[in-house]
Write an enzyme that holds these catalytic residues in place. Structure first.
Site, mmCIF file in Angstrom:
data_model
loop_
_atom_site.group_PDB
_atom_site.id
_atom_site.type_symbol
_atom_site.label_atom_id
_atom_site.label_comp_id
_atom_site.label_asym_id
_atom_site.label_seq_id
_atom_site.Cartn_x
_atom_site.Cartn_y
_atom_site.Cartn_z
ATOM 1 N N LEU A 317 43.447 35.105 40.778
ATOM 2 C CA LEU A 317 43.887 35.973 41.610
ATOM 3 C C LEU A 317 42.673 35.628 42.863
ATOM 4 O O LEU A 317 42.100 34.379 42.593
ATOM 5 C CB LEU A 317 43.077 37.318 41.101
ATOM 6 C CG LEU A 317 43.686 38.350 39.812
ATOM 7 C CD1 LEU A 317 42.813 39.153 39.016
ATOM 8 C CD2 LEU A 317 44.894 38.435 40.197
ATOM 9 N N HIS A 442 34.552 65.815 47.706
ATOM 10 C CA HIS A 442 36.666 66.950 46.742
ATOM 11 C C HIS A 442 36.750 67.039 48.523
ATOM 12 O O HIS A 442 36.321 67.616 48.939
ATOM 13 C CB HIS A 442 36.310 67.802 46.512
ATOM 14 C CG HIS A 442 36.964 69.287 45.842
ATOM 15 N ND1 HIS A 442 38.160 68.353 45.185
ATOM 16 C CD2 HIS A 442 37.878 70.005 46.624
ATOM 17 C CE1 HIS A 442 38.656 69.901 44.856
ATOM 18 N NE2 HIS A 442 38.633 70.228 46.038
HETATM 19 P P1 FAD Z 1 45.755 28.973 47.184
HETATM 20 O O1 FAD Z 1 45.536 30.428 47.728
HETATM 21 O O2 FAD Z 1 47.097 28.497 46.245
HETATM 22 O O3 FAD Z 1 45.452 27.959 47.834
HETATM 23 C C1 FAD Z 1 45.256 26.424 48.090
HETATM 24 C C2 FAD Z 1 45.513 25.150 48.792
HETATM 25 O O4 FAD Z 1 45.562 24.044 47.935
HETATM 26 C C3 FAD Z 1 46.496 26.043 49.367
HETATM 27 O O5 FAD Z 1 46.858 26.083 50.724
HETATM 28 C C4 FAD Z 1 47.580 24.670 49.576
HETATM 29 O O6 FAD Z 1 48.117 24.181 49.932
HETATM 30 C C5 FAD Z 1 46.183 23.490 49.375
HETATM 31 N N1 FAD Z 1 46.508 22.267 48.609
HETATM 32 C C6 FAD Z 1 47.168 22.239 47.616
HETATM 33 N N2 FAD Z 1 46.920 20.813 47.078
HETATM 34 C C7 FAD Z 1 46.010 20.044 48.564
HETATM 35 C C8 FAD Z 1 45.859 18.974 48.701
HETATM 36 N N3 FAD Z 1 46.591 17.569 47.447
HETATM 37 N N4 FAD Z 1 45.073 18.315 49.926
HETATM 38 C C9 FAD Z 1 44.983 19.557 50.307
HETATM 39 N N5 FAD Z 1 45.038 20.804 50.560
HETATM 40 C C10 FAD Z 1 46.306 21.393 49.326
HETATM 41 N N6 FAD Z 1 46.332 38.066 44.375
HETATM 42 C C11 FAD Z 1 45.425 38.754 44.410
HETATM 43 O O7 FAD Z 1 44.644 38.675 44.145
HETATM 44 N N7 FAD Z 1 45.725 40.058 44.876
HETATM 45 C C12 FAD Z 1 47.150 39.917 45.424
HETATM 46 O O8 FAD Z 1 47.245 41.146 46.031
HETATM 47 C C13 FAD Z 1 48.300 38.842 45.256
HETATM 48 N N8 FAD Z 1 48.690 39.002 45.506
HETATM 49 C C14 FAD Z 1 50.105 37.418 45.366
HETATM 50 C C15 FAD Z 1 51.005 37.831 45.634
HETATM 51 C C16 FAD Z 1 52.397 36.656 45.475
HETATM 52 C C17 FAD Z 1 53.687 36.585 46.190
HETATM 53 C C18 FAD Z 1 51.100 35.560 44.999
HETATM 54 C C19 FAD Z 1 52.687 33.927 45.419
HETATM 55 C C20 FAD Z 1 50.103 35.338 44.983
HETATM 56 C C21 FAD Z 1 49.470 36.528 44.681
HETATM 57 N N9 FAD Z 1 48.234 36.609 44.613
HETATM 58 C C22 FAD Z 1 47.331 37.911 44.104
HETATM 59 C C23 FAD Z 1 48.029 35.451 43.992
HETATM 60 C C24 FAD Z 1 46.148 34.727 44.827
HETATM 61 O O9 FAD Z 1 47.572 34.192 46.435
HETATM 62 C C25 FAD Z 1 46.182 33.413 44.052
HETATM 63 O O10 FAD Z 1 45.143 33.824 43.199
HETATM 64 C C26 FAD Z 1 45.081 32.778 45.517
HETATM 65 O O11 FAD Z 1 45.609 32.782 46.560
HETATM 66 C C27 FAD Z 1 44.467 31.538 44.598
HETATM 67 O O12 FAD Z 1 43.301 31.363 46.095
HETATM 68 P P2 FAD Z 1 42.870 30.024 45.969
HETATM 69 O O13 FAD Z 1 42.487 29.339 47.370
HETATM 70 O O14 FAD Z 1 42.869 28.926 44.240
HETATM 71 O O15 FAD Z 1 44.222 28.454 45.474
HETATM 72 P P1 NAD Z 2 52.261 37.589 35.475
HETATM 73 O O1 NAD Z 2 52.302 36.156 34.287
HETATM 74 O O2 NAD Z 2 51.613 38.713 35.983
HETATM 75 O O3 NAD Z 2 54.418 37.910 35.057
HETATM 76 C C1 NAD Z 2 54.750 37.527 34.313
HETATM 77 C C2 NAD Z 2 55.828 37.934 33.578
HETATM 78 O O4 NAD Z 2 56.946 36.973 32.942
HETATM 79 C C3 NAD Z 2 54.861 38.548 32.235
HETATM 80 O O5 NAD Z 2 54.761 39.743 31.863
HETATM 81 C C4 NAD Z 2 56.020 37.397 31.162
HETATM 82 O O6 NAD Z 2 55.897 37.896 29.713
HETATM 83 C C5 NAD Z 2 57.216 37.463 31.289
HETATM 84 N N1 NAD Z 2 58.204 36.271 31.365
HETATM 85 C C6 NAD Z 2 57.991 35.360 30.841
HETATM 86 N N2 NAD Z 2 59.196 34.298 31.244
HETATM 87 C C7 NAD Z 2 60.003 35.233 30.774
HETATM 88 C C8 NAD Z 2 61.051 35.455 30.698
HETATM 89 N N3 NAD Z 2 61.996 33.735 30.362
HETATM 90 N N4 NAD Z 2 62.179 36.500 30.732
HETATM 91 C C9 NAD Z 2 61.770 37.723 30.697
HETATM 92 N N5 NAD Z 2 60.023 37.423 31.184
HETATM 93 C C10 NAD Z 2 59.554 36.884 31.058
HETATM 94 O O7 NAD Z 2 53.330 36.598 36.527
HETATM 95 P P2 NAD Z 2 53.299 36.529 38.372
HETATM 96 O O8 NAD Z 2 54.158 38.208 38.250
HETATM 97 O O9 NAD Z 2 54.766 35.632 38.352
HETATM 98 O O10 NAD Z 2 52.539 36.329 39.454
HETATM 99 C C11 NAD Z 2 51.691 35.178 39.073
HETATM 100 C C12 NAD Z 2 50.570 35.029 39.267
HETATM 101 O O11 NAD Z 2 50.034 35.664 40.449
HETATM 102 C C13 NAD Z 2 49.841 36.322 38.306
HETATM 103 O O12 NAD Z 2 48.238 35.448 38.132
HETATM 104 C C14 NAD Z 2 49.309 36.930 38.790
HETATM 105 O O13 NAD Z 2 48.189 37.395 38.518
HETATM 106 C C15 NAD Z 2 48.993 36.336 40.571
HETATM 107 N N6 NAD Z 2 49.750 38.324 41.645
HETATM 108 C C16 NAD Z 2 49.478 38.788 41.464
HETATM 109 C C17 NAD Z 2 49.213 40.254 42.693
HETATM 110 C C18 NAD Z 2 48.299 41.106 42.930
HETATM 111 O O14 NAD Z 2 46.581 40.339 42.120
HETATM 112 N N7 NAD Z 2 48.885 42.269 43.398
HETATM 113 C C19 NAD Z 2 49.775 40.403 42.570
HETATM 114 C C20 NAD Z 2 51.244 38.951 42.985
HETATM 115 C C21 NAD Z 2 51.334 37.791 42.000
#
Ligand code: FAD
Ligand code: NAD
Length: 464
Positions: A317, A442
């Site tokens: 997250l 409220h």
């Molecule tokens: P990242 O955000 O993945 O950043 C890593 C960075 O490192 C990237 O910019 C990448 O380009 C760079 N990088 C990688 N390797 C190298 C390298 N060798 N050299 C230089 N740069 C490099 N989380 C929430 O809490 N709330 C949400 O609403 C939420 N929504 C999401 C929706 C989606 C569709 C997805 C996919 C994820 C969502 N997440 C959400 C999860 C959240 O995006 C991640 O948990 C978060 O971005 C992790 O932060 P990080 O900095 O560890 O990694």
């Molecule tokens: P997730 O782990 O939240 O959910 C993946 C789901 O796919 C699980 O419930 C799992 O049981 C199911 N699954 C796995 N294999 C399957 C199969 N073969 N057939 C059917 N179902 C299957 O992962 P995500 O939704 O891909 O999100 C990835 C990460 O990004 C998560 O760690 C999530 O916390 C983060 N994320 C967070 C937010 C947010 O905070 N609002 C939003 C988007 C993503």
């Protein structure tokens, strides 16, 4: 060779936040990011673009269903190009903001791929131009995560896609099958369903939103089905093939074969730590069985190399990644730095939103804890009735003997904001009584959190 106190590889929420905190504490910092924009997954292809689309599509849904409020908007239409343009604008604005914050702190941004080159050294390979090496007393790995691919459903960037492409569809898919009923599957499933796509979410586990409390996940399933989402739980997708121009997914539900026809397939089955090409072997770091970098208070097995965010253990997250960034910077600067992973809230931004923190009822039972449970249904909340948002509930779990709050689960409009109240109480070791005696304005939906806490001592005012 340029020298820094700290080199951070990865400019996502973990990396750039860690960089800012380290600069605040007086360290000289280099931040290496392979893409031209900072902000990582969260800002560019995650949290922010998905929330922009969720907001716009909810607005569309409300406008198209305003009859009972006397809002008779005829032939409300959606312009997907405009919707995407706004989303891109939101992302652009924040990209500029993050870059400005980083630059103002005099953090040196290096655009290129970073790889460990030996003790205290990192090589930066820009997309164009020569690679060069910089030196740092400490190095933090913050390279984040990437979507998990299923072997029989390889991403093709067009029909079989990850969240990145599902945030970019140029038209509403007629039939969208979402594999995985977690955060991504539900949020993006709802986005496209609201725009008229026939969306089926196929989830392997018995419930969607599986990390949440079971009462909440079950209610969520009922609510989303009522909204028009098709949901099949306890169903495992096993294969896919193309027939007559459409995709046919094969799956298994309680021993029986089932199939789904789709124009697009969103595979959202989790994300995996991203460490490819980092040169971990050069410094003797081995990843765990899930590809993550093992750490002890963010310290890796290599001296002066730390790791934070999605690339290590813990919830994937953005807010957890940010807290990791702050803590690692404080530790490197010789201060105490700590993150309590038990108090990291989890939110799914559907409508209503699903938010939780701490233990679920099942986790408490598995830990053989003696607990008391308080619940409150939004049907009895004045504000929820006023704004037509009675679908939802709040559940509070407290220690039976001490009354200390152990967990809160909410499904409600605005749950993402409400959960902060529970986290604050739990951070300071608050009890259900403390929460129940806190004055809530409220009428607010937050009052249902207070009432759920009061119901533990059978003193809820608006519950029986
Ligand atoms: P990242 O955000 O993945 O950043 C890593 C960075 O490192 C990237 O910019 C990448 O380009 C760079 N990088 C990688 N390797 C190298 C390298 N060798 N050299 C230089 N740069 C490099 N989380 C929430 O809490 N709330 C949400 O609403 C939420 N929504 C999401 C929706 C989606 C569709 C997805 C996919 C994820 C969502 N997440 C959400 C999860 C959240 O995006 C991640 O948990 C978060 O971005 C992790 O932060 P990080 O900095 O560890 O990694
Ligand atoms: P997730 O782990 O939240 O959910 C993946 C789901 O796919 C699980 O419930 C799992 O049981 C199911 N699954 C796995 N294999 C399957 C199969 N073969 N057939 C059917 N179902 C299957 O992962 P995500 O939704 O891909 O999100 C990835 C990460 O990004 C998560 O760690 C999530 O916390 C983060 N994320 C967070 C937010 C947010 O905070 N609002 C939003 C988007 C993503």
């Amino acid at each position: 060779m340029e020298k820094f106190d700290l080199i951070i590889i990865g400019g996502g929420p973990a990396g750039y936040v860690g960089g800012i905190r380290a600069a605040q504490l007086g360290l000289s910092v280099a931040l290496i990011e392979k893409y031209p924009h900072l902000g990582g997954t969260c800002l560019n292809v995650g949290c922010i673009p998905s929330k922009a689309l969720l907001h716009s599509t909810e607005l569309f849904h409300q406008l198209s269903h305003g009859e009972k409020h006397g809002i008779l908007a005829e032939s409300v239409k959606i312009d997907v190009a405009k919707l995407m343009e706004r989303k891109t604008g939101v992302v652009d604005q924040l990209r500029k903001g993050v870059r400005m914050l980083v630059e103002k702190r005099k953090i040196a941004i290096h655009t290129g791929t970073g790889s460990l080159a030996g003790k205290g050294q990192v090589t930066v390979t820009p997309e164009k131009g020569d690679a060069y090496t910089i030196e740092g007393k400490d190095i933090v790995i913050a390279t984040g995560s990437a979507p998990v691919e299923l072997p029989f459903l390889k991403f093709d960037g067009k029909d079989i896609v990850s969240s990145t492409e599902a945030l970019e569809f140029t038209e509403v898919p007629k039939r969208l099958v979402v594999v995985g009923g977690g955060a991504i599957g539900l949020e993006l499933g709802c986005v496209w369903a609201r725009l008229g796509s026939e969306v089926t979410v196929v989830e392997f586990l018995p419930t969607i939103a599986a990390g949440s409390d079971e009462d909440v996940s079950k209610l969520a399933e009922r609510i989303f089905k009522k909204q028009g989402l098709k949901i099949d739980t306890a169903t495992k997708v096993t294969g896919a093939s193309k027939k007559d121009g459409a995709w046919v997914l094969e799956a298994e539900k309680k021993g029986k074969a089932v199939t789904y026809t789709a124009d697009k397939i969103l595979v959202a089955v989790g994300r995996k730590a991203h460490t490819g090409g980092l040169g971990l072997d050069k410094v003797g770091i081995q990843t765990d069985d899930r590809g993550r970098i093992p750490t002890d208070h963010f310290r890796t097995t290599a001296e002066h190399i730390w790791a934070i965010g999605d690339v290590i253990t813990g919830p994937m997250l953005a807010h957890k990644a940010e807290e990791d960034g702050v803590a690692v910077a404080e530790l490197i600067a010789g201060k105490p730095g700590h993150v309590d992973y038990n108090l990291v809230p989890n939110v799914i931004y559907t409508h209503p939103e699903i938010a939780s923190v701490g233990l679920t009822e099942k986790m408490a039972a598995d830990q053989k804890r003696d607990v008391k449970i308080g619940k409150f249904n939004l049907m009895a909340n004045g504000r929820a009735i006023a704004q037509d948002a009675t679908d939802g509930m709040v559940k509070v779990i407290a220690d039976a003997k001490t009354d200390r709050l152990l967990g809160v689960a909410i499904i409600a409009a605005g749950a993402s904001e409400m959960i902060a109240n529970a986290v604050a109480h739990m951070t300071y070791g608050g009890s259900a009584e403390d929460l129940g005696r806190t004055v809530h304005a409220h009428p607010t939906i937050s009052e249902s959190l207070k009432e759920a806490a009061l119901s533990i001592s059978k003193s809820a005012i608006h519950g029986i």
